[in-house]
Design a protein around this motif. Structure first.
Motif, PDB file in Angstrom:
ATOM      1  N   ILE A 121       0.834  -1.209   0.000  1.00 55.71           N
ATOM      2  CA  ILE A 121       0.000   0.000   0.000  1.00 55.71           C
ATOM      3  C   ILE A 121       0.861   1.248   0.000  1.00 55.71           C
ATOM      4  N   SER A 122       1.915   1.261   0.787  1.00 58.59           N
ATOM      5  CA  SER A 122       2.806   2.422   0.832  1.00 58.59           C
ATOM      6  C   SER A 122       3.448   2.688  -0.527  1.00 58.59           C
TER       7      SER A 122
ATOM      8  N   ARG B 285       0.794   3.916  -3.058  1.00 60.91           N
ATOM      9  CA  ARG B 285       0.387   5.315  -2.873  1.00 60.91           C
ATOM     10  C   ARG B 285       1.382   6.251  -3.552  1.00 60.91           C
ATOM     11  N   SER B 286       2.653   5.977  -3.409  1.00 62.75           N
ATOM     12  CA  SER B 286       3.658   6.795  -4.093  1.00 62.75           C
ATOM     13  C   SER B 286       3.473   6.720  -5.608  1.00 62.75           C
TER      14      SER B 286
ATOM     15  N   ILE C 190       0.649   6.100  -7.255  1.00 63.56           N
ATOM     16  CA  ILE C 190      -0.557   6.829  -7.649  1.00 63.56           C
ATOM     17  C   ILE C 190      -0.293   8.332  -7.678  1.00 63.56           C
ATOM     18  N   ILE C 191       0.413   8.828  -6.691  1.00 61.37           N
ATOM     19  CA  ILE C 191       0.727  10.263  -6.637  1.00 61.37           C
ATOM     20  C   ILE C 191       1.598  10.661  -7.829  1.00 61.37           C
TER      21      ILE C 191
ATOM     22  N   MET D  76      -5.491  -0.787  -3.539  1.00 57.85           N
ATOM     23  CA  MET D  76      -5.593   0.484  -4.244  1.00 57.85           C
ATOM     24  C   MET D  76      -6.568   1.456  -3.583  1.00 57.85           C
TER      25      MET D  76
ATOM     26  N   ALA E 176      -4.479   2.748  -0.743  1.00 53.48           N
ATOM     27  CA  ALA E 176      -3.371   3.560  -1.230  1.00 53.48           C
ATOM     28  C   ALA E 176      -3.829   4.900  -1.773  1.00 53.48           C
ATOM     29  N   SER E 177      -5.067   4.968  -2.260  1.00 56.19           N
ATOM     30  CA  SER E 177      -5.566   6.220  -2.860  1.00 56.19           C
ATOM     31  C   SER E 177      -6.442   7.012  -1.891  1.00 56.19           C
TER      32      SER E 177
ATOM     33  N   LEU F  70      -7.324  10.858  -2.162  1.00 54.66           N
ATOM     34  CA  LEU F  70      -6.889  11.346  -3.477  1.00 54.66           C
ATOM     35  C   LEU F  70      -8.035  11.480  -4.481  1.00 54.66           C
TER      36      LEU F  70
END
Length: 407
Positions: A82-83, A86-87, A89-90, A108, A111-112, A115
């Motif tokens: 997840i960590s 997230r990076s 996705i950003i 996901m 992680a999002s 956002l």
């Protein structure tokens, strides 16, 4: 528009084949696909061959379990993935995330968080009856960004459970049945003769086959044990076990299958062919395709058997009931019932006219209901509906159109 596809494993099984079908028919002029998956396994290379950019992520270790030690290890794996996700996705800023399993959806959606990116959970499996399944449903309800794409009514119903039934507007569920390549999987008498010759079989042999990765849930062991009765009644019968072990101590299961084969019918009557690239030809060479699964959301093997015009004997479970009509385009038996399975195999092997009737109706049903063109149209409609709902964060739906070519 950019869509980030995420697959939690690098191995290629049914869900990954569906993902590859979607990706291969995406209009790149309107759609920018990016695929994140582990670098171990065949999937990342197969996606790259389609000319689609890939990004490697750590393999997710997560299974349903009652063992506390394993549960904590799986939770730690979730946290790491997840960590990293997230990076990703950003950095990528996708308009939509398509998570290609329930586990991928969990990753996901977490992680999002915050956002505003909509997340599709593609449910390829029947959610087990387990306390963790209740937690999964609560998690799906936690965000209005989530929507569920299920491969069958059976998969949708199990995912919905009692909880999501009360939150249907918050977590919409859409069913889109899988598809089959009708050109690759089609009847061909010359191909049938050639593959039988290559395997040392003649038209006199009665050939049964089972196709799929080797795991207890697919029922290969019960089929091999039931085949002992067939080999006594039909001396020229043969059983082909097609597939390899991929998950969950598969090598141990393969050893148990080989032991059962040697005890029940002999290794000359039961053949283990492993993973094959010529599955369409092998299916044409069969007199009977057996799908002996204990549970099955919507098996591609059934669709492929229908398209090939091969008579199918399947267990009456879950999504299989949305493809097979007993006595019309296939034959159904209860799951985990070896005696009934053996009786049905003897019946079908002894009646060529019935097999031909079932196979012919199966081919017609595959053409009418399970073409790639139908699948592409429904996927297109699903994406478009998601965009028109106004949940896509970066552009208005009127400026966008998702187009899948059915070529």
């Amino acid at each position: 528009m950019k869509i980030l596809y995420y697959n939690h494993t690098g191995q290629v099984s049914g869900a990954e084949r569906v993902l590859l079908m979607i990706l291969s028919r995406l209009d790149r002029n309107r759609f920018e696909p990016v695929v994140a998956c582990p670098t171990e396994g065949k999937l990342i290379g197969m996606v790259s061959e389609l000319g689609i950019r890939t990004i490697g992520l750590e393999q997710l270790e997560a299974r349903f379990t009652w063992r506390v030690g394993k549960l904590f290890r799986y939770l730690a794996s979730f946290a790491r993935v997840i960590s990293n996700a997230r990076s990703l996705i950003i950095d990528e800023q996708p308009e939509v995330i398509h998570a290609n399993s329930i586990r991928a959806g969990l990753v996901m959606s977490a992680a999002s968080f915050g956002l505003a990116t909509p997340v599709i959970w593609h449910a390829h499996d029947i959610l087990p009856r387990h306390p963790l399944s209740i937690a999964i449903r609560f998690f799906a309800c936690a965000s209005g960004r989530n929507s569920i794409l299920a491969v069958s009514q059976a998969a949708a119903g199990r995912f919905r459970g009692n909880l999501i039934r009360w939150f249907s507007r918050r977590v919409p569920i859409r069913v889109i049945h899988n598809a089959v390549d009708l050109e690759r999987f089609q009847p061909n008498s010359e191909s049938r003769r050639e593959i039988r010759h290559a395997l040392g079989l003649t038209e006199e042999n009665k050939v049964i086959g089972i196709v799929g990765h080797l795991t207890p849930a697919k029922g290969q062991l019960e089929l091999i044990e039931a085949f002992a009765a067939i080999s006594r009644e039909i001396p020229d019968a043969a059983l082909l076990v097609i597939g390899e072990s991929l998950f969950n101590r598969g090598d141990d299961y393969l050893k148990s299958l080989r032991r059962a084969a040697s005890l029940s019918a002999g290794t000359d009557r039961v053949r283990f062919l492993g993973a094959r690239d010529d599955v369409p030809a092998l299916m044409r060479g069969l007199d009977l395709l057996v799908v002996n699964s204990h549970t099955e959301a919507f098996a591609l093997t059934v669709l492929e058997g229908l398209a090939t015009g091969t008579a199918i004997l399947a267990t009456a479970v879950d999504g299989t009931l949305e493809m097979i009509r007993h006595g019309e385009n296939g034959w159904l038996v209860p799951a985990r019932d070896q005696q009934t399975l053996a009786e049905a195999m003897l019946l079908l092997l002894g009646d060529q006219n019935l097999r031909e009737q079932l196979g012919g109706n199966g081919r017609r049903d595959a053409i009418a209901h399970f073409s790639i063109e139908r699948f592409a149209t429904e996927i297109h409609s699903f994406y478009r509906g998601l965009l028109e709902s106004g949940t896509t964060p970066h552009e208005s739906a009127r400026q966008l159109e998702v187009k899948l070519s059915a070529d």
